[in-house]
Design a protein around this motif. Structure first.
Motif, short mmCIF file in Angstrom:
data_model
loop_
_atom_site.label_atom_id
_atom_site.label_comp_id
_atom_site.label_asym_id
_atom_site.label_seq_id
_atom_site.Cartn_x
_atom_site.Cartn_y
_atom_site.Cartn_z
N PRO A 95 -33.93 50.54 93.69
CA PRO A 95 -34.88 50.04 94.69
C PRO A 95 -35.98 51.05 95.05
N GLU A 99 -39.77 49.90 94.81
CA GLU A 99 -40.67 49.99 95.97
C GLU A 99 -41.91 50.81 95.62
N ALA A 102 -44.18 48.50 93.98
CA ALA A 102 -44.74 47.58 94.98
C ALA A 102 -45.82 48.26 95.82
N MET A 103 -45.72 49.57 95.96
CA MET A 103 -46.71 50.33 96.73
C MET A 103 -47.95 50.66 95.89
N SER A 116 -41.87 56.22 98.37
CA SER A 116 -41.02 55.10 98.79
C SER A 116 -39.85 55.60 99.65
N GLU A 119 -41.26 56.02 103.09
CA GLU A 119 -41.43 54.74 103.78
C GLU A 119 -40.16 54.37 104.55
N LYS A 120 -39.02 54.67 103.97
CA LYS A 120 -37.76 54.38 104.64
C LYS A 120 -37.58 55.24 105.89
#
Length: 146
Positions: A95, A99, A102-103, A116, A119-120
């Motif tokens: 993941p 991600e 996706a970014m 990513s 981001e979490k």
């Protein structure tokens, strides 16, 4: 053999991102972490390659693009399934790379996976400068810890 090596690369990239964010949160000088951890027992070849890129925030030119890596990871996951081997750590990294794509980081080096992970945690990994010298910062510059 390549699948086994790249299985480790996937994990080490994400572990490097996580370790660098941990160091930052602890107030450690990121460049010093790179210099001292890299050649030590906790270091890895991926740490030595990717941690400096994470500190500088420069992910080009890519030695391995995130988009290419995602394809390779699917092949490794299929290989592990075919031989009946559970890969829980490897599975947890997937993941992070998804991600990153996706970014919009697909064309950047896999070191960009730190974005990513950030981001979490809702912060950016950066180097800042204060009147007392280099300090890790989370949003704003913090003073280095003694």
């Amino acid at each position: 053999m390549k699948f086994v090596a790249n299985h480790l690369v996937a994990i080490h990239n994400v572990a490097t991102a996580e370790a660098m964010i941990l160091a930052q949160r602890a107030g450690l000088d990121p460049k010093m972490v790179v210099d001292l951890v890299g050649p030590g027992a906790g270091g890895s070849r991926m740490f030595q390659m990717r941690a400096p890129m994470m500190v500088e925030g420069v992910y080009e030119p890519a030695t391995m693009k995130v988009s290419t890596w995602k394809k390779d990871m699917a092949i490794i996951a299929e290989f592990a399934d075919d031989v009946g081997c559970a890969t829980p750590l490897f599975t947890l990294t997937q993941p992070v790379y998804a991600e990153a794509i996706a970014m919009g980081l697909g064309d950047q080096d896999t070191a960009a996976s730190v974005r990513s992970v950030e981001e979490k945690h809702h912060h950016r990994f950066q180097i800042g400068y204060s009147k007392t010298g280099i300090a890790a910062r989370i949003g704003t510059i913090t003073e280095p810890r003694d």
